[in-house]
Design a protein around this motif. Structure first.
Motif, PDB file in Angstrom:
ATOM      1  N   GLU A 684       0.834  -1.187   0.000  1.00 58.95           N
ATOM      2  CA  GLU A 684       0.000   0.000   0.000  1.00 58.95           C
ATOM      3  C   GLU A 684       0.872   1.241   0.000  1.00 58.95           C
ATOM      4  OE1 GLU A 684      -2.245   0.429   3.582  1.00 58.95           O
ATOM      5  OE2 GLU A 684      -0.704  -0.587   4.768  1.00 58.95           O
ATOM      6  N   ASP A 685       0.245   2.368  -0.186  1.00 63.27           N
ATOM      7  CA  ASP A 685       0.992   3.615  -0.246  1.00 63.27           C
ATOM      8  C   ASP A 685       1.648   3.901   1.104  1.00 63.27           C
ATOM      9  OD1 ASP A 685       1.879   5.930  -1.594  1.00 63.27           O
ATOM     10  OD2 ASP A 685       0.374   7.105  -0.489  1.00 63.27           O
ATOM     11  N   GLY A 686       2.937   4.196   1.069  1.00 63.14           N
ATOM     12  CA  GLY A 686       3.699   4.464   2.292  1.00 63.14           C
ATOM     13  C   GLY A 686       4.289   3.231   2.939  1.00 63.14           C
ATOM     14  N   ALA A 687       3.928   2.027   2.420  1.00 65.59           N
ATOM     15  CA  ALA A 687       4.443   0.789   3.026  1.00 65.59           C
ATOM     16  C   ALA A 687       5.897   0.567   2.622  1.00 65.59           C
ATOM     17  CB  ALA A 687       3.587  -0.395   2.598  1.00 65.59           C
ATOM     18  N   GLU A 688       6.624  -0.138   3.507  1.00 75.56           N
ATOM     19  CA  GLU A 688       8.015  -0.492   3.228  1.00 75.56           C
ATOM     20  C   GLU A 688       8.134  -1.988   3.028  1.00 75.56           C
ATOM     21  OE1 GLU A 688      10.629   0.983   6.194  1.00 75.56           O
ATOM     22  OE2 GLU A 688      10.474   3.071   5.542  1.00 75.56           O
ATOM     23  N   LEU A 689       9.005  -2.363   2.110  1.00 73.33           N
ATOM     24  CA  LEU A 689       9.233  -3.770   1.772  1.00 73.33           C
ATOM     25  C   LEU A 689      10.743  -4.012   1.778  1.00 73.33           C
ATOM     26  CD1 LEU A 689       7.508  -5.832  -1.010  1.00 73.33           C
ATOM     27  CD2 LEU A 689       9.986  -5.762  -0.919  1.00 73.33           C
ATOM     28  N   THR A 690      11.182  -5.074   2.432  1.00 79.53           N
ATOM     29  CA  THR A 690      12.612  -5.371   2.546  1.00 79.53           C
ATOM     30  C   THR A 690      12.905  -6.703   1.900  1.00 79.53           C
ATOM     31  OG1 THR A 690      12.689  -4.172   4.644  1.00 79.53           O
ATOM     32  CG2 THR A 690      14.554  -5.596   4.128  1.00 79.53           C
ATOM     33  N   ARG A 691      13.901  -6.697   1.001  1.00 84.37           N
ATOM     34  CA  ARG A 691      14.308  -7.924   0.317  1.00 84.37           C
ATOM     35  C   ARG A 691      15.818  -8.086   0.442  1.00 84.37           C
ATOM     36  NH1 ARG A 691      11.633  -9.408  -5.243  1.00 84.37           N
ATOM     37  NH2 ARG A 691      12.524 -11.356  -4.443  1.00 84.37           N
ATOM     38  N   PRO A 692      16.283  -9.321   0.322  1.00 82.74           N
ATOM     39  CA  PRO A 692      17.723  -9.558   0.426  1.00 82.74           C
ATOM     40  C   PRO A 692      18.453  -9.038  -0.804  1.00 82.74           C
ATOM     41  CG  PRO A 692      16.623 -11.586  -0.160  1.00 82.74           C
ATOM     42  CD  PRO A 692      15.532 -10.575   0.112  1.00 82.74           C
ATOM     43  N   CYS A 693      19.773  -8.936  -0.651  1.00 76.22           N
ATOM     44  CA  CYS A 693      20.619  -8.485  -1.756  1.00 76.22           C
ATOM     45  C   CYS A 693      21.042  -9.670  -2.600  1.00 76.22           C
ATOM     46  CB  CYS A 693      21.861  -7.760  -1.223  1.00 76.22           C
ATOM     47  SG  CYS A 693      21.488  -6.343  -0.174  1.00 76.22           S
ATOM     48  N   MET A 694      21.148  -9.445  -3.909  1.00 76.28           N
ATOM     49  CA  MET A 694      21.575 -10.469  -4.843  1.00 76.28           C
ATOM     50  C   MET A 694      22.753  -9.939  -5.656  1.00 76.28           C
ATOM     51  SD  MET A 694      19.635 -13.143  -4.430  1.00 76.28           S
ATOM     52  CE  MET A 694      18.108 -13.530  -3.547  1.00 76.28           C
ATOM     53  N   ASN A 695      23.681 -10.823  -5.982  1.00 74.88           N
ATOM     54  CA  ASN A 695      24.800 -10.401  -6.824  1.00 74.88           C
ATOM     55  C   ASN A 695      24.420 -10.537  -8.290  1.00 74.88           C
ATOM     56  OD1 ASN A 695      24.903 -13.141  -7.335  1.00 74.88           O
ATOM     57  ND2 ASN A 695      26.761 -13.502  -6.157  1.00 74.88           N
ATOM     58  N   GLU A 696      25.398 -10.371  -9.142  1.00 76.29           N
ATOM     59  CA  GLU A 696      25.116 -10.382 -10.577  1.00 76.29           C
ATOM     60  C   GLU A 696      24.635 -11.733 -11.056  1.00 76.29           C
ATOM     61  OE1 GLU A 696      28.684  -9.108 -12.373  1.00 76.29           O
ATOM     62  OE2 GLU A 696      28.514  -7.017 -11.711  1.00 76.29           O
ATOM     63  N   THR A 697      25.046 -12.787 -10.359  1.00 79.27           N
ATOM     64  CA  THR A 697      24.616 -14.133 -10.761  1.00 79.27           C
ATOM     65  C   THR A 697      23.391 -14.578  -9.989  1.00 79.27           C
ATOM     66  OG1 THR A 697      26.123 -15.124  -9.157  1.00 79.27           O
ATOM     67  CG2 THR A 697      26.961 -14.771 -11.399  1.00 79.27           C
ATOM     68  N   ASN A 698      22.702 -13.634  -9.373  1.00 77.70           N
ATOM     69  CA  ASN A 698      21.472 -13.895  -8.634  1.00 77.70           C
ATOM     70  C   ASN A 698      21.704 -14.766  -7.403  1.00 77.70           C
ATOM     71  OD1 ASN A 698      18.763 -13.225  -8.391  1.00 77.70           O
ATOM     72  ND2 ASN A 698      18.086 -15.181  -9.252  1.00 77.70           N
ATOM     73  N   HIS A 699      22.923 -14.753  -6.871  1.00 75.81           N
ATOM     74  CA  HIS A 699      23.197 -15.418  -5.604  1.00 75.81           C
ATOM     75  C   HIS A 699      23.085 -14.386  -4.488  1.00 75.81           C
ATOM     76  CE1 HIS A 699      24.812 -18.610  -8.153  1.00 75.81           C
ATOM     77  NE2 HIS A 699      24.789 -19.397  -7.080  1.00 75.81           N
ATOM     78  N   PRO A 700      22.526 -14.773  -3.350  1.00 70.50           N
ATOM     79  CA  PRO A 700      22.333 -13.801  -2.268  1.00 70.50           C
ATOM     80  C   PRO A 700      23.661 -13.408  -1.616  1.00 70.50           C
ATOM     81  CG  PRO A 700      21.672 -16.000  -1.551  1.00 70.50           C
ATOM     82  CD  PRO A 700      21.969 -16.114  -3.008  1.00 70.50           C
ATOM     83  N   VAL A 701      23.742 -12.157  -1.234  1.00 68.34           N
ATOM     84  CA  VAL A 701      24.866 -11.646  -0.449  1.00 68.34           C
ATOM     85  C   VAL A 701      24.292 -10.978   0.786  1.00 68.34           C
ATOM     86  CG1 VAL A 701      26.393 -11.323  -2.431  1.00 68.34           C
ATOM     87  CG2 VAL A 701      24.878  -9.468  -1.714  1.00 68.34           C
ATOM     88  N   ARG A 702      25.151 -10.654   1.726  1.00 65.16           N
ATOM     89  CA  ARG A 702      24.691 -10.082   2.983  1.00 65.16           C
ATOM     90  C   ARG A 702      24.172  -8.664   2.753  1.00 65.16           C
ATOM     91  NH1 ARG A 702      28.035 -12.802   7.766  1.00 65.16           N
ATOM     92  NH2 ARG A 702      29.095 -14.404   6.536  1.00 65.16           N
ATOM     93  N   GLY A 703      23.188  -8.328   3.590  1.00 62.46           N
ATOM     94  CA  GLY A 703      22.582  -7.012   3.487  1.00 62.46           C
ATOM     95  C   GLY A 703      21.152  -7.099   2.991  1.00 62.46           C
ATOM     96  N   SER A 704      20.551  -5.958   2.877  1.00 62.88           N
ATOM     97  CA  SER A 704      19.157  -5.926   2.428  1.00 62.88           C
ATOM     98  C   SER A 704      18.883  -4.590   1.745  1.00 62.88           C
ATOM     99  CB  SER A 704      18.202  -6.117   3.616  1.00 62.88           C
ATOM    100  OG  SER A 704      18.362  -5.066   4.544  1.00 62.88           O
ATOM    101  N   ILE A 705      17.795  -4.600   0.967  1.00 63.10           N
ATOM    102  CA  ILE A 705      17.336  -3.388   0.292  1.00 63.10           C
ATOM    103  C   ILE A 705      15.914  -3.123   0.758  1.00 63.10           C
ATOM    104  CG2 ILE A 705      16.875  -2.279  -1.921  1.00 63.10           C
ATOM    105  CD1 ILE A 705      18.876  -4.128  -3.210  1.00 63.10           C
ATOM    106  N   THR A 706      15.677  -1.907   1.202  1.00 62.83           N
ATOM    107  CA  THR A 706      14.349  -1.530   1.672  1.00 62.83           C
ATOM    108  C   THR A 706      13.714  -0.572   0.655  1.00 62.83           C
ATOM    109  OG1 THR A 706      15.017  -1.770   3.976  1.00 62.83           O
ATOM    110  CG2 THR A 706      13.043  -0.460   3.545  1.00 62.83           C
ATOM    111  N   TYR A 707      12.519  -0.949   0.223  1.00 57.59           N
ATOM    112  CA  TYR A 707      11.764  -0.137  -0.744  1.00 57.59           C
ATOM    113  C   TYR A 707      10.584   0.511  -0.013  1.00 57.59           C
ATOM    114  CZ  TYR A 707      14.205  -3.167  -4.095  1.00 57.59           C
ATOM    115  OH  TYR A 707      15.149  -3.854  -4.815  1.00 57.59           O
TER     116      TYR A 707
END
Length: 1339
Positions: A684-707
């Motif tokens: 919804e409007d104003g909501a935050e979503l957090t997903r893990p970080c991915m490298n170029e080969t779509n493998h996860p790396v440490r950290g997160s991205i918040t939208y």
């Protein structure tokens, strides 16, 4: 082997005799080895003194034995022929000496012949073997048997034993000592044996005397022994084989001398004669060893007693002399006990008789050789108590038949052996079994002593150490049954029944590789009769998989046990990557949930949605990810939003399991969806979503991205993704610190870390990457490491690059610089010196220097630092020698200086106006050293900004937990000297200087506090004195009585509290170490208790005022009011203080000052909350009182009445503010961050001077108190009465019921009129006195 007998004169010895520095005893030179044409020669020189000097200076005669080894026996005859062809005496050229060889005789010949190499040692004509040699060795088969002596031996005798002259037919030797006068003046050159005059006189005289006396029968030689004054008196000796009359040849001797010598023929004089021969001397024992008792017997036909002469080195006190005469024959026995090596030499006995006024001395002498008992023991041995045998031996250079031998033991383990002997050795055979070696005595040393004794008292021993080792029974146990999951903690216990060990090692065999487990992972201690080593692994990884070997080492013996540990893969909780981490799901709708891990393994994965497990399979693409699709139908949706937490659980084949952190899902009604993306998600409007970080080969790396959903679009608001190389470094660091071989692998890791950070310099602008690198440095800094230059450079170079990151990045990194400082300090403390040195490292932003101070030679520490950038900053560190106390090992002192750390290090909230204005320098001393009680470290800082003022020496205090560390001044003193600031501190850590644009406001507040509290204490003492003086005069009325009771208790409580405040402040300023000490706790307790007493008595006073405002017609008894007052004033504070202490101990006080704790226990709230509640109540009371003062009674008031009301309001506020503690309200403003400094000044001013305000406004402002004081001080009774009348007259209007102020106190909220108030006072009291009771509370 050809021994020669050589007689020679040595002028060097004569010179030494004249200076009294020569040793006339016999001595033995060390063997001299050389090679000649005839083969190898081995010469051992034995020098023997033959004569004693009686008058003047005389040369000394020696006998020297020389051994010559000839490879060809045919050379013997050639040598004999050569010796016979020599003409004696033979002069030998020697520096500053006159040496003559008088004869050379061959005495002994040893040869080896026959097919078996038989040895024969035979004596030349006129010589024979001494009796002891004949007894010690077999005679030649062809030799005739002899009772005492022999001429041929079938083996070579001990070294130094040769054939001696035969005793039979031994010729008599007569030595006649004479003198003659030369009619010439004596010259000093004749005293010098090396002068040309002495040599010329001696040579000419000896030639003339030889020519004159050689016609006498038996003449052998003549020798000039010296010269003495008296004209020139020549002393000389005549040697002959018969007792010849020298007087008959004196004239011939005088004529043979050149006339220039002016000899006086009639001055020849015989002084004495020595007779060698006819006197026998014998020695027992034949072979003399050090420590023996030696007996020498001298026999002569003379009837006189014997005189013995000893070598110069003989130490007197151990000899026993006995002389006997039987049948005219004299016998003298000399016994020497415990003979020493220095007692060896020539011993002479002499019997003196007088014939024709000439002394005739019968002389016999012998050369005593004292041999040490030389024992060569076998080396120390180690024996394993499993039937092992070892042979000990003690050998000597003599035959064992001379000795008796013994073996003795002394030690914890005494095992006897079997004794055997060979011709020159004694041996001791040991055998040890397990039953003979107790487990608690293993590895102990037993001394075995071999002792050789002679029958004459000589004794010598040697000690051989034998260390017994019992084979230890070692076992390994574990509670894991040999199976462990990654991340699981496990322990292995290695037990040994032997408690004595040198070291314990752990190894892991995995395939073909062997890992040596670092000592940090295991601890070893004694456990009962044995020992126990515990290996503890906090979080297992695959490096710990393998076969474990625990080894207890005792000397050379290793005892081991083995155990297999299998480590099964399992991801750690933080290694599980959740996708999404936080998201919204449209309901109804579906959401794909994924859990990924980089650790491959045979896992069973469950997703828990609303506590319901669901099994899932790995994705087909094999990325280590497991996914589950959740579907929410319409019946599960509600009208409102719903929050869910989903977990995924990984379980391996040994049932090890780990649950991930939660995935936060928000069920969102479909109509509220504003942002929708197939790649990101919905929300919804104003909501935050957090997903893990991915490298170029779509493998996860440490950290997160918040939208964040804005205007129907997803925008990135936070990105904490790590760069892939940094993520790999962090994973490697975690593996390293959990690795069995962390110390071995650390240097290579630091090289890789430094290289990667250089390549990722741009990435350091991201806070996430900076945090990761600092975390890596913090993790690896605790690993002990050798101080190799490359290793140190890699670590410090990384730190240097990290410091260069932008200040904005550091600002966003909370506690970052504090963690970095801690990492460098820990790394410095973990450095292990190499060759007692620490390399110096220098970079643009930091420098490291260190020294190793030897414990045997403690010295001071003085290092300086210079940085050219950014602005020629300098600094130095000095620790005096007296402040360093080395422990059992060397002391390591390391200093690190930072030039650019100041701008990025955060300031403590109390020092916002101060900035770092110099280097930041860290100094550490290793834990094995201790600091003296009066330790001081002296540091000099160059100012960066010369315009700043007010320097303060500070250290970084990591215990400021609320700020992650901060600058602290405790224990440091500053001295400003031009552009430099010198700091003196009593502890070690990271230091710097803080400076501000102006004067320190906090110093002003400190001064205000000290001055104000001191004045308050004096004022409160004055209050108590005044109350004591006027008490009876001002407490006649019940209300006045209660008012003064409250004031007096407030004063006493505040006085005690202020005194404790001064004590605590003094302890803090003096840096007294009182952390959790009983005095510190007591001080904090009394501070809390008495300040609470102050507030509760203020509450009692406020409630009393309020009571008399509201309940005008009700009067409580004095007893009840006193009981309630004391209960409220003391019991409540005591209960609160006691409960606080018992519930918060040991965190009752702060760490740096003895005040109530805030960080750990919030104990300060037990003072703040009651105080603020009481102040709030008293504020209400004050408002009620003030509100009633300006109210009208009837009609309008005049201007004078308004002014009077305003005066009374002002006075009422002043009195109530000081007595009810209203000034403490300013304390609320001071705790608000960023509050104006004015509130701090006001709070300090009003509360520090509270005692003064109470004195002025609460005591002296009361007219009754002033009148009572005046009455007490009045010198005239009339004046007292007059004052009293005047006082009553003046006070009547104020105390009347019609008084405006009385109306205010007796009417609540607008009531007016006159009231007749009933009173419990005596009936004689007037109505006006009754109505003034309330007013007496304030006046």
């Amino acid at each position: 082997m050809l021994p020669w007998k050589i007689t020679m004169f040595c002028t060097l010895i004569v010179v030494s005799t004249a200076s009294q520095n020569i040793n006339f005893g016999s001595f033995i030179h060390s063997p001299i080895y050389g090679k000649g044409n005839g083969g190898e020669e081995q010469r051992e020189l034995h020098r023997q003194k033959r004569q004693d000097v009686t008058l003047g200076i005389s040369p000394v005669e020696y006998t020297i034995a020389v051994e010559i080894s000839l490879p060809d026996s045919s050379l013997l005859e050639t040598l004999r022929s050569y010796l016979k062809s020599l003409s004696f005496p033979i002069s030998v050229n020697a520096s500053d000496s006159a040496v003559n060889i008088s004869s050379i005789d061959v005495t002994t010949v040893c040869s080896s012949d026959g097919p078996k190499g038989t040895t024969h040692c035979s004596c030349e004509s006129g010589y024979e073997w001494p009796a002891r040699a004949c007894r010690a060795a077999p005679a030649c088969p062809s030799a005739a048997p002899a009772a005492e002596s022999c001429t041929c031996l079938a083996q070579r005798p001990p070294q130094g034993t040769y054939c001696q002259p035969q005793s039979a037919g031994f010729p008599f030797i007569y030595i006649i000592k004479m003198s003659v006068r030369l009619n010439k003046d004596f010259e000093d050159d004749l005293r010098n044996l090396s002068s040309s005059m002495f040599k010329r006189y001696k040579s000419d005289l000896e030639k003339a005397f030889t020519k004159g006396y050689k016609s006498l029968p038996g003449f052998r030689s003549v020798k000039v022994t010296g010269f003495r004054p008296g004209s020139i008196m020549v002393q000389y000796e005549l040697t002959s084989a018969v007792n010849m009359p020298p007087e008959s040849a004196n004239t011939d001797a005088a004529e043979a001398l050149d006339r220039s010598y002016k000899i006086v023929p009639t001055s020849f004089e015989r002084s004495s004669m020595e007779v060698h021969g006819g006197t026998n001397i014998s020695v027992s024992p034949d072979e003399i060893f050090e420590g023996d008792t030696v007996t020498m017997t001298c026999e002569s036909n003379s009837s006189s007693g014997a005189t013995w002469q000893f070598p110069e080195t003989f130490s007197r006190g151990r000899e026993i002399l006995k002389n006997d005469t039987i049948d005219g024959k004299s016998t003298s026995t000399l016994k020497i006990t415990n003979i020493k090596l220095e007692d060896a030499g020539y011993y002479r006995c002499s019997f003196m008789e007088w014939t024709h006024n000439v002394s005739v001395i019968h002389v016999a002498g012998t050369n005593i050789t004292v041999s040490p008992i030389k024992i060569v023991p076998s080396e120390d041995v180690e024996i394993v108590c499993n039937g092992d045998t070892k042979e000990l031996s003690c050998c000597t250079d003599r035959d064992m038949q001379f000795f008796t031998y013994y073996w003795k033991t002394n030690g914890a383990i005494n095992i006897s052996g079997t004794t055997t002997a060979t011709h020159n050795c004694t041996k001791y055979l040991l055998q040890a079994n397990e039953s003979q070696c107790p487990a608690d005595k293993s590895a102990t040393k037993t001394d075995y002593t071999c002792e050789l004794n002679t029958t004459n008292g000589a004794r010598k021993h040697k000690v051989i150490g034998v260390t017994y080792y019992r084979v230890a029974n070692v076992s390994i146990s574990s509670g894991t049954n040999g199976k462990v999951s990654e991340g699981q903690r496990f322990c292995l216990s290695c037990n040994s029944d032997v408690s004595n060990f040198d070291s314990v090692t752990w190894q892991i065999q995995s395939g073909s590789s062997t890992k040596q487990v670092d000592s940090v992972w295991h601890t070893t201690n004694h456990s009962g009769p044995g020992a126990k080593s515990v290996l503890t692994v906090g979080s297992a990884n695959l490096d710990w998989d393998g076969n474990y070997t625990c080894t207890f080492t005792q000397g050379f013996l290793n005892n081991s046990a083995h155990m297999q540990i299998d480590v099964f893969p399992l991801p750690l909780k933080e290694d599980i990557i959740r996708d999404p981490i936080k998201a919204s799901i449209p309901c109804p709708g579906t959401q794909v949930l994924r859990c990924c891990t980089s650790k491959t393994g045979n896992y069973t994965v469950k997703f828990y949605v609303e506590q319901t497990p669901t099994f899932v399979q790995r994705e087909r693409r094999g990325t280590g990810c497991y996914q589950h699709t959740v579907n929410f139908i319409e019946t599960q949706c509600g009208s409102t939003e719903r929050l869910l937490q989903v977990y995924c659980e990984f379980r391996n084949q040994i049932d090890g399991h780990v649950k991930s952190s939660p995935i936060f899902l928000k069920l969102l009604p479909a109509k509220k969806v504003a942002c929708k993306s197939s790649e990101i998600g919905t929300g919804e409007d104003g909501a935050e979503l957090t997903r893990p970080c991915m490298n170029e080969t779509n493998h996860p790396v440490r950290g997160s991205i918040t939208y964040k959903c804005k205007h129907n679009l997803w925008e990135i608001v936070r990105n904490s993704c790590l760069a892939v190389p940094v993520d790999d470094l962090l994973s490697s660091a975690e593996s390293l610190v959990s690795s069995p071989e962390q110390q071995k692998n650390l240097p290579e890791f630091l090289r890789h870390l430094n290289h990667t950070v250089k390549q990722q310099q741009q990435s350091m602008k991201a806070v996430a990457n900076l945090k990761a690198v600092v975390e890596i440095l913090n993790m690896v800094s605790v690993v002990p490491v050798a101080a190799e230059r490359a290793t140190m450079e890699n670590f410090l170079s990384t730190v240097d690059m990290v410091i260069s990151s932008p200040p904005k990045t550091w600002k966003d990194f909370e506690n970052g610089t504090s963690q970095l400082l801690a990492s460098v300090e820990q790394f410095s403390d973990s450095l292990q010196p190499i060759n007692s040195s620490i390399p110096s490292i220098s970079y643009e932003n930091l420098q490291l220097k260190g020294v190793v101070i030897d414990k045997s030679k403690v010295s001071g520490y003085d290092e300086s630092f210079t940085f050219s950038k950014p602005s020629n900053l300098n600094g130095s560190v000095l620790i005096n020698k007296a402040n360093i106390q080395a422990g059992n090992s060397s002391s390591t002192i390391i200093s690190v200086a930072y030039s650019t750390l100041g701008p990025i290090i955060p300031q403590h909230k109390e020092m916002d106006e101060f900035v770092v204005n110099g280097l930041v320098m860290t100094t550490l001393i290793n834990a094995s050293s201790t600091l003296s009680d009066d330790f001081r470290i002296i540091m000099t800082f160059t100012k960066d900004n010369k315009t700043l003022k007010n320097p303060r020496c500070v250290f970084w205090n990591f215990s400021f937990s609320e700020d992650g560390g901060g600058w602290d001044t405790t224990g440091c003193e500053s001295t400003e000297n031009g552009d430099n600031v010198t700091c003196s501190c009593n502890h070690l850590t990271s230091f710097s200087i803080l400076m501000s644009p102006g004067n320190d406001p906090w110093d002003t507040l400190d001064y205000m506090s000290y001055i104000g509290v001191s004045i308050s204490i004096l004022s409160l003492v004055a209050c108590i004195g005044i109350e004591f003086v006027v008490w009876k005069s001002v407490t006649k009325a019940r209300i006045s009585y209660m008012r003064h009771v409250c004031i007096l208790n407030i004063v006493i409580s505040l006085l005690i509290a202020d005194i404790w405040f001064i004590v605590i402040a003094g302890m803090h300023d003096a840096n007294t170490k009182m952390d959790q000490a009983w005095l510190c706790i007591a001080a904090a307790f009394f501070i809390q208790f008495f300040y609470l007493c102050v507030f509760f008595w203020m509450l009692a006073l406020g409630l009393m005022v309020f009571y008399h405002l509201v309940f005008i017609l009700h009067n409580a008894s004095k007893t009840i009011m006193k009981a309630l007052g004391f209960c409220l004033g003391y019991f409540c504070p005591l209960a609160i203080s006691a409960i606080t202490l018992s519930s918060t101990h040991p965190h009752y006080t702060r760490k740096r000052v003895c005040l109530l704790n805030w960080d750990e226990s919030r104990a300060l709230l037990a003072l703040v909350i009651p105080a603020m509640i009481i102040v709030a109540v008293n504020v209400i009371v004050t408002i009620v009182v003030i509100a009633k003062i300006p109210r009208r009674s009837i009609g309008e008031k005049s201007i004078n009445e308004e002014k009077s009301s305003l005066y009374r309001i002002t006075k009422c506020i002043g009195v109530l503010t000081s007595l009810l503690g209203l000034t403490w309200l300013f304390g609320l403003a001071t705790v608000i961050p960023g509050s104006p400094r004015a509130f701090h000044y006001l709070f300090t001013l009003f509360n520090a001077f509270q005692g003064l305000f109470i004195l002025l406004l609460g005591i002296l402002s009361d007219r009754k108190v002033r009148e009572a004081l005046w009455n007490k001080c009045s010198l005239s009774s009339w004046s007292s009465q007059h004052t009293k009348s005047t006082s009553q007259g003046m006070s009547a209007p104020m105390l009347s019921i019609s008084s405006p102020f009385s109306k205010t106190l007796n009417n609540l909220f607008g009531k007016t009129g006159k009231y007749q108030v009933s009173s419990t006072e005596p009936a004689s009291s007037s109505a006006s006195e009754s109505t003034s009771k309330v007013y007496s509370l304030l006046n």
